[in-house]
Design a protein around this motif. Sequence first.
Motif, PDB file in Angstrom:
ATOM      1  N   LYS A 122     -12.316 -29.990 -10.391  1.00  0.00           N
ATOM      2  CA  LYS A 122     -13.247 -29.868  -9.042  1.00  0.00           C
ATOM      3  C   LYS A 122     -13.747 -28.762  -9.032  1.00  0.00           C
ATOM      4  CE  LYS A 122     -13.205 -30.458  -4.107  1.00  0.00           C
ATOM      5  NZ  LYS A 122     -12.598 -30.280  -2.802  1.00  0.00           N
ATOM      6  N   TRP A 154     -17.841 -27.890  -8.813  1.00  0.00           N
ATOM      7  CA  TRP A 154     -18.327 -27.133  -7.642  1.00  0.00           C
ATOM      8  C   TRP A 154     -19.283 -25.849  -8.066  1.00  0.00           C
ATOM      9  CZ3 TRP A 154     -19.958 -28.581  -3.050  1.00  0.00           C
ATOM     10  CH2 TRP A 154     -20.300 -27.600  -2.423  1.00  0.00           C
ATOM     11  N   VAL A 189     -30.017 -35.300  -3.622  1.00  0.00           N
ATOM     12  CA  VAL A 189     -28.421 -35.073  -2.816  1.00  0.00           C
ATOM     13  C   VAL A 189     -28.614 -34.816  -1.328  1.00  0.00           C
ATOM     14  CG1 VAL A 189     -26.574 -33.522  -3.097  1.00  0.00           C
ATOM     15  CG2 VAL A 189     -27.821 -34.265  -5.038  1.00  0.00           C
ATOM     16  N   ASP A 222     -27.032 -37.243   0.680  1.00  0.00           N
ATOM     17  CA  ASP A 222     -25.531 -37.771  -0.096  1.00  0.00           C
ATOM     18  C   ASP A 222     -25.073 -36.424  -0.816  1.00  0.00           C
ATOM     19  OD1 ASP A 222     -24.523 -39.813  -2.754  1.00  0.00           O
ATOM     20  OD2 ASP A 222     -23.532 -39.228  -1.031  1.00  0.00           O
ATOM     21  N   LYS A 223     -24.651 -35.382   0.093  1.00  0.00           N
ATOM     22  CA  LYS A 223     -24.269 -33.849  -0.349  1.00  0.00           C
ATOM     23  C   LYS A 223     -23.152 -33.998  -1.225  1.00  0.00           C
ATOM     24  CE  LYS A 223     -27.554 -31.231   2.273  1.00  0.00           C
ATOM     25  NZ  LYS A 223     -27.627 -29.822   2.366  1.00  0.00           N
ATOM     26  N   TRP A 224     -23.086 -33.228  -2.047  1.00  0.00           N
ATOM     27  CA  TRP A 224     -21.742 -32.832  -2.599  1.00  0.00           C
ATOM     28  C   TRP A 224     -21.027 -32.018  -1.523  1.00  0.00           C
ATOM     29  CZ3 TRP A 224     -21.499 -31.275  -8.321  1.00  0.00           C
ATOM     30  CH2 TRP A 224     -22.354 -32.172  -9.207  1.00  0.00           C
ATOM     31  N   ASP A 225     -19.867 -32.063  -1.397  1.00  0.00           N
ATOM     32  CA  ASP A 225     -19.015 -31.418  -0.374  1.00  0.00           C
ATOM     33  C   ASP A 225     -17.743 -31.007  -0.658  1.00  0.00           C
ATOM     34  OD1 ASP A 225     -17.607 -30.609   2.052  1.00  0.00           O
ATOM     35  OD2 ASP A 225     -18.172 -32.342   3.176  1.00  0.00           O
ATOM     36  N   PRO A 247     -14.605 -35.546  -5.539  1.00  0.00           N
ATOM     37  CA  PRO A 247     -15.923 -36.039  -6.171  1.00  0.00           C
ATOM     38  C   PRO A 247     -15.561 -37.284  -7.069  1.00  0.00           C
ATOM     39  CG  PRO A 247     -14.957 -34.251  -7.520  1.00  0.00           C
ATOM     40  CD  PRO A 247     -14.184 -34.251  -6.246  1.00  0.00           C
ATOM     41  N   HIS A 288     -14.896 -39.711  -3.194  1.00  0.00           N
ATOM     42  CA  HIS A 288     -16.064 -39.744  -2.141  1.00  0.00           C
ATOM     43  C   HIS A 288     -17.273 -40.032  -3.183  1.00  0.00           C
ATOM     44  CE1 HIS A 288     -12.835 -37.804   0.027  1.00  0.00           C
ATOM     45  NE2 HIS A 288     -13.365 -38.636   0.902  1.00  0.00           N
ATOM     46  N   TRP A 337     -19.420 -38.399  -5.619  1.00  0.00           N
ATOM     47  CA  TRP A 337     -20.625 -37.606  -5.478  1.00  0.00           C
ATOM     48  C   TRP A 337     -21.527 -37.884  -6.246  1.00  0.00           C
ATOM     49  CZ3 TRP A 337     -18.207 -31.919  -6.090  1.00  0.00           C
ATOM     50  CH2 TRP A 337     -17.262 -31.485  -4.962  1.00  0.00           C
ATOM     51  N   ARG A 338     -22.719 -38.199  -5.937  1.00  0.00           N
ATOM     52  CA  ARG A 338     -23.958 -38.702  -6.658  1.00  0.00           C
ATOM     53  C   ARG A 338     -24.047 -37.939  -8.072  1.00  0.00           C
ATOM     54  NH1 ARG A 338     -28.404 -41.637  -5.007  1.00  0.00           N
ATOM     55  NH2 ARG A 338     -27.814 -41.296  -2.729  1.00  0.00           N
TER      56      ARG A 338
END
Length: 156
Positions: free
Chosen positions: A27, A31, A47, A50-53, A58, A61, A63-64
């Motif tokens: 992760k 990031w 994104v 549909d943001k990475w957070d 990942p 949730h 992540w795109r």
Amino acid sequence: TFLNGKWISYPRNIPASWDCAASPEEKGALWDFFVGTKGLTTGWRFVANDKWDNKTCPCIHKWRGVVCDSVGHIVALNLAGFGLQGTIPESLGKLVWLKSVQLQVNELSGEIPQLLGGMISLEKLFLQNNRLTGAVPYSVSTLPRLKQLFVDKPRD
């Protein structure tokens, strides 16, 4: 933890308080890749909604552009046309389970890093339509599972 209808097993070195399917190392590397390719400042394309957070997982949730296997390893990055900028970050090399890296049609620059030659699970590497310079490192040609490699003619 339940993921895509399958139970996942965590590697033994992950703290019991960790609530993500991907390991802290994977992760973190993902990031760092996001930050290193200007994801925080540009938001990348596709994104925005549909943001990475970094506070989420990942795999769980979704992540795109990130694909995980049933045990939580990150096995593919499908980030074609996302607006990635700058050089390919070293953190990509820490994602040792990657089988597919699709970074075509972005704004990546600099040389193709040697670290890609250490990604022994890699089967697909798509880097075309960027601003990369120099030749493909020899180490990439020795990857045992590599089946597809797409790059542009090197820029001088």
